[in-house]
Scaffold this active site. Structure first.
Site, PDB file in Angstrom:
ATOM      1  N   CYS A 125       0.824  -1.195   0.000  1.00 21.98           N
ATOM      2  CA  CYS A 125       0.000   0.000   0.000  1.00 21.98           C
ATOM      3  C   CYS A 125       0.870   1.262   0.000  1.00 21.98           C
ATOM      4  CB  CYS A 125      -0.992   0.029   1.147  1.00 21.98           C
ATOM      5  SG  CYS A 125      -2.367   1.180   0.807  1.00 21.98           S
ATOM      6  N   ASP A 194      -3.773   1.279   9.859  1.00 19.33           N
ATOM      7  CA  ASP A 194      -4.957   2.135  10.013  1.00 19.33           C
ATOM      8  C   ASP A 194      -5.455   2.087  11.446  1.00 19.33           C
ATOM      9  OD1 ASP A 194      -4.875   1.221   7.033  1.00 19.33           O
ATOM     10  OD2 ASP A 194      -6.042   3.072   7.100  1.00 19.33           O
TER      11      ASP A 194
HETATM   12  P1  RI2 Z   1      -0.249   6.309   6.644  1.00 17.25           P
HETATM   13  C1  RI2 Z   1      -3.974   3.486   4.209  1.00 17.25           C
HETATM   14  O1  RI2 Z   1      -5.337   3.321   4.036  1.00 17.25           O
HETATM   15  C2  RI2 Z   1      -3.203   2.207   4.031  1.00 17.25           C
HETATM   16  O2  RI2 Z   1      -3.858   1.076   4.570  1.00 17.25           O
HETATM   17  C3  RI2 Z   1      -1.948   2.558   4.781  1.00 17.25           C
HETATM   18  O3  RI2 Z   1      -1.159   1.434   5.086  1.00 17.25           O
HETATM   19  C4  RI2 Z   1      -2.550   3.214   6.007  1.00 17.25           C
HETATM   20  O4  RI2 Z   1      -3.642   3.991   5.504  1.00 17.25           O
HETATM   21  C5  RI2 Z   1      -1.625   4.070   6.813  1.00 17.25           C
HETATM   22  O5  RI2 Z   1      -1.167   5.135   6.035  1.00 17.25           O
HETATM   23  P2  RI2 Z   1      -6.151   3.932   2.761  1.00 17.25           P
HETATM   24  O6  RI2 Z   1      -6.549   5.341   3.166  1.00 17.25           O
HETATM   25  O7  RI2 Z   1      -1.055   7.000   7.711  1.00 17.25           O
HETATM   26  O8  RI2 Z   1      -5.294   3.869   1.546  1.00 17.25           O
HETATM   27  O9  RI2 Z   1       0.996   5.671   7.216  1.00 17.25           O
HETATM   28  O10 RI2 Z   1      -7.370   3.042   2.651  1.00 17.25           O
HETATM   29  O11 RI2 Z   1       0.018   7.197   5.464  1.00 17.25           O
END
Ligand code: RI2
Length: 320
Positions: A125, A194
């Site tokens: 991700c 998350d």
């Molecule tokens: P940071 C994201 O969720 C991903 O799952 C990623 O690993 C997590 O948030 C943490 O991201 P999405 O918004 O806060 O893409 O470290 O569903 O950037």
């Protein structure tokens, strides 16, 4: 950006990533505080609490969102007048954004120490906390390469490879299902979060738990980079983290789906990695084994645990 624009952008995932969502939400509340029509304190407080609830409802899984919004709600409740409330919201919101950005930087400094010369690091991700570890290791002069997954159906891997490529880091880009194929050449997995549950389990982008399973089988260390505001206090009182399931159209276009009435497309966007598969959680307060998640919630989150337990009916007065 207007309050409604922030809501829509978070829902559509134009603003995404657990940390970014939290910062966007408190910034939106800060703007909103000022734009509510002149009124008495109670009406202003009600307006703010409704706005806070709308923000929290945009995406149900990232705990950073309610944690950050709750910080604002607390000062809204405490305000003695509308003007004082607006000032306190402004200060609290700016302080949160500052501390969030510095937490990510600190996580980068701590997490980067785990990346050694010659390593192959796999990430999944697009996590700014996980990327901070990788980018800091590069800045510190270490030579390593990264394997980045595609991350169907949102393709957040594209954002990741743009950042890695921009920093001149050698990167291999793979489809999600190729993780086990490559795991034997991976030295370290780093992902974001998350939500971190009180027992140390981590909720992150769908596919993370399969990667953790493959890492465990190959005896590859698995590290999570997560700011303390991603730890979920309500899991202390037995609440579960809701896993967001998004539109099937993100997975299969309507033109194909319409001819397949017996097929149901499922699109959960997060999964849960049990704490046994996690070697370390890197927070801005230091790297901890997952079993210490409770300590982060108790000591660093600043939540009133007793208040929670009372709300949940698990705290009795004679326990005080
Ligand atoms: P940071 C994201 O969720 C991903 O799952 C990623 O690993 C997590 O948030 C943490 O991201 P999405 O918004 O806060 O893409 O470290 O569903 O950037």
């Amino acid at each position: 950006m207007s309050f409604q624009d922030t809501i829509t952008s978070i829902e559509k995932m134009e603003i995404r990533g657990a940390g970014r969502i939290a910062r966007a939400a408190v910034s939106a509340l800060c703007e909103f505080a000022d734009t509510l029509p002149p009124s008495d304190l109670v009406t202003w407080q009600q307006g703010m609490m409704t706005a806070a609830a709308r923000l929290i409802a945009t995406r149900p899984t990232a705990v950073s969102l309610p944690n950050a919004v709750h910080l604002i709600e607390r000062v809204v409740k405490k305000a003695g007048s509308r003007d004082e409330g607006i000032r306190m919201v402004r200060e609290r919101s700016r302080a949160f954004v500052r501390s969030s950005l510095s937490a990510v930087e600190r996580i980068g400094e701590i997490g980067s120490k785990h990346i050694r010369d010659g390593d192959v690091v796999l990430t999944h991700c697009n996590s700014e906390a996980a990327l901070a570890c990788i980018l800091t290791a590069k800045k510190e002069g270490r030579r390593f390469s990264v394997i980045a997954t595609e991350v169907r159906p949102g393709n957040q891997g594209l954002l990741t490879i743009k950042t890695l490529g921009g920093a001149g880091i050698r990167t291999e880009y793979i489809v999600d299902s190729a993780v086990r194929f490559f795991m034997n050449k991976v030295d370290l997995v780093i992902v974001g979060a998350d939500a971190v549950v009180v027992n140390g389990a981590v909720v992150n982008k769908i596919g993370t738990s399969q990667i953790a399973l493959a890492a465990r089988e190959a005896r590859t260390p698995f590290i999570v980079a997560a700011e303390t505001y991603k730890f979920a206090p309500r899991t202390l009182v037995g609440e579960l983290i809701e896993i967001e399931e998004r539109s099937p159209l993100e997975v299969l276009p309507y033109e194909i789906a319409k001819d397949l009435p017996s097929v149901t497309v499922r699109n959960p966007v997060f999964d849960v990695t049990p704490s046994e598969y996690i070697d370390l959680i890197v927070t801005e307060e230091g790297a901890i084994p997952p079993a210490m998640a409770y300590v982060i919630i108790r000591d660093y989150l600043g939540w009133d645990i007793i208040e929670f337990q009372r709300e949940a009916g698990v705290f009795h007065d004679n326990m005080e």
